[in-house]
Scaffold this active site. Sequence first.
Site, mmCIF file in Angstrom:
data_model
loop_
_atom_site.group_PDB
_atom_site.id
_atom_site.type_symbol
_atom_site.label_atom_id
_atom_site.label_comp_id
_atom_site.label_asym_id
_atom_site.label_seq_id
_atom_site.Cartn_x
_atom_site.Cartn_y
_atom_site.Cartn_z
ATOM 1 N N LYS A 1 35.967 -8.356 -65.689
ATOM 2 C CA LYS A 1 36.249 -7.749 -64.376
ATOM 3 C C LYS A 1 37.209 -6.558 -64.477
ATOM 4 O O LYS A 1 37.105 -5.605 -63.712
ATOM 5 C CB LYS A 1 36.787 -8.803 -63.412
ATOM 6 C CG LYS A 1 35.720 -9.814 -63.000
ATOM 7 C CD LYS A 1 36.233 -10.802 -61.979
ATOM 8 C CE LYS A 1 35.177 -11.870 -61.744
ATOM 9 N NZ LYS A 1 35.602 -12.866 -60.764
ATOM 10 N N ASP B 1 35.242 -11.136 -54.298
ATOM 11 C CA ASP B 1 35.788 -12.490 -54.481
ATOM 12 C C ASP B 1 36.652 -12.922 -53.292
ATOM 13 O O ASP B 1 36.544 -14.058 -52.808
ATOM 14 C CB ASP B 1 36.633 -12.565 -55.764
ATOM 15 C CG ASP B 1 35.772 -12.716 -57.010
ATOM 16 O OD1 ASP B 1 34.601 -13.130 -56.880
ATOM 17 O OD2 ASP B 1 36.273 -12.431 -58.113
HETATM 18 P P1 NDP Z 1 41.973 -15.050 -65.984
HETATM 19 O O1 NDP Z 1 41.731 -15.276 -67.437
HETATM 20 O O2 NDP Z 1 42.109 -13.676 -65.462
HETATM 21 O O3 NDP Z 1 43.355 -15.808 -65.563
HETATM 22 C C1 NDP Z 1 43.611 -17.115 -66.017
HETATM 23 C C2 NDP Z 1 44.784 -17.721 -65.249
HETATM 24 O O4 NDP Z 1 44.836 -19.109 -65.558
HETATM 25 C C3 NDP Z 1 46.136 -17.138 -65.604
HETATM 26 O O5 NDP Z 1 46.965 -17.199 -64.465
HETATM 27 C C4 NDP Z 1 46.625 -18.121 -66.693
HETATM 28 O O6 NDP Z 1 48.034 -18.208 -66.790
HETATM 29 C C5 NDP Z 1 46.112 -19.428 -66.152
HETATM 30 N N1 NDP Z 1 45.882 -20.463 -67.150
HETATM 31 C C6 NDP Z 1 44.920 -20.477 -68.112
HETATM 32 N N2 NDP Z 1 45.006 -21.636 -68.812
HETATM 33 C C7 NDP Z 1 46.024 -22.339 -68.272
HETATM 34 C C8 NDP Z 1 46.585 -23.623 -68.569
HETATM 35 N N3 NDP Z 1 46.106 -24.403 -69.538
HETATM 36 N N4 NDP Z 1 47.623 -24.038 -67.829
HETATM 37 C C9 NDP Z 1 48.114 -23.259 -66.834
HETATM 38 N N5 NDP Z 1 47.628 -22.051 -66.502
HETATM 39 C C10 NDP Z 1 46.588 -21.591 -67.214
HETATM 40 O O7 NDP Z 1 40.816 -15.861 -65.237
HETATM 41 P P2 NDP Z 1 40.250 -15.584 -63.760
HETATM 42 O O8 NDP Z 1 41.412 -15.344 -62.877
HETATM 43 O O9 NDP Z 1 39.171 -14.550 -63.795
HETATM 44 O O10 NDP Z 1 39.528 -16.969 -63.391
HETATM 45 C C11 NDP Z 1 40.293 -18.126 -63.019
HETATM 46 C C12 NDP Z 1 39.345 -19.228 -62.555
HETATM 47 O O11 NDP Z 1 38.717 -18.874 -61.326
HETATM 48 C C13 NDP Z 1 38.213 -19.543 -63.539
HETATM 49 O O12 NDP Z 1 38.101 -20.967 -63.597
HETATM 50 C C14 NDP Z 1 36.993 -18.945 -62.887
HETATM 51 O O13 NDP Z 1 35.822 -19.625 -63.261
HETATM 52 C C15 NDP Z 1 37.321 -19.142 -61.416
HETATM 53 N N6 NDP Z 1 36.592 -18.210 -60.521
HETATM 54 C C16 NDP Z 1 35.722 -18.736 -59.593
HETATM 55 C C17 NDP Z 1 35.031 -17.909 -58.718
HETATM 56 C C18 NDP Z 1 34.092 -18.502 -57.725
HETATM 57 O O14 NDP Z 1 33.275 -17.762 -57.139
HETATM 58 N N7 NDP Z 1 34.155 -19.789 -57.455
HETATM 59 C C19 NDP Z 1 35.210 -16.447 -58.730
HETATM 60 C C20 NDP Z 1 36.185 -15.985 -59.709
HETATM 61 C C21 NDP Z 1 36.828 -16.866 -60.574
HETATM 62 P P3 NDP Z 1 48.876 -17.208 -67.763
HETATM 63 O O15 NDP Z 1 49.014 -15.922 -66.996
HETATM 64 O O16 NDP Z 1 50.178 -17.899 -67.950
HETATM 65 O O17 NDP Z 1 48.078 -17.064 -69.025
#
Ligand code: NDP
Length: 304
Positions: free
Chosen positions: A94, A130
Amino acid sequence: MPNARQRNAGDKASSVVLSSVLCPPSSDHYAVFGNPVAHSKSPRIHAEFARACGENLCYEARLAPLDGFAAAARQFILEGGEYAKGANVTVPFKEDAFRLAEECTPRARAAGAVNTLIFQEGRILGDNTDGAGFTRDLTENLDFSAAGKRVLLLGAGGAARGVVESLLALSPVALVIANRSAEKAKSLAAAFAGRGLAPCGMGFAALAEEPAFDLVINATSASLAGDALPLPAGIFSARSLAYDLMYGREETPFLVQARKGGAKRLSDGLGMLVEQAAESFFVWRGKRPQAAVRAALIRQLRAA
Ligand code: NDP
């Protein structure tokens, strides 16, 4: 992989077409780019929208190399010529799509991420549906009003960025953004200061000082890895709605956690998936699939 065909093997620009139907030359072409993308429900959703709205288009899934999104998108445009009209973009591209777009809508600029590309007269335009998809699911499908409510957003990645502006537009009384890396939450909150309500950013541990929230949204990808978040139980109450952007066959670890914490209303992100797709479809075709079509699709995908 079934139905997959590799184009230009070894070339960084190549993408793998994963959908089973090849586009006839005279229909408008769309695709979803991701890595991984085989699990994507978008081809099925857009095929159903096209059928319901009487639109002649074809939509496929394309696996782009991790370091080759822009080249794969350009290849798609080149192959489709005047018929290549747009694309959806999912994890992890994205932000790449945001950089690729020559012009972005205000909501894509606010998110710093693009999930919808529009190919128009030789130009690449970027949008982000989104936030609109999330709020439509929340307010229309789940009939939840966030006005005057306390809202907690977990995560500070692309998905969280995409929903902040839409959440603020719902007039909550408080918006707290909490993330594993507290600094990222603080900087996301700061980016939205000065637009009415100022969101507050913090790490998960600081949530122990907060009273319960009416709406708790998980926009982290922790559920993808099956991980529960280190959340204090006090953030949930019986009147909380817990919403996980992730969806799947099983209840996600976050929703299990919320239920055990006392939340009575739980939702996964399947409704958001269909609603953000409907918003993309509207951006591309100027037609919004009817509520009954969207609701039936959510039910079918949940049962599949
Ligand atoms: P990104 O990779 O951009 O961000 C990931 C986020 O998750 C960060 O805030 C990261 O924290 C955190 N994170 C990852 N692993 C862990 C963990 N084990 N414990 C705590 N925090 C964690 O991903 P996206 O924002 O693009 O996507 C996030 C979710 O949203 C996904 O599951 C995706 O599938 C879902 N999604 C669903 C949509 C829908 O239409 N239903 C649309 C868009 C997304 P840190 O910054 O500390 O690394």
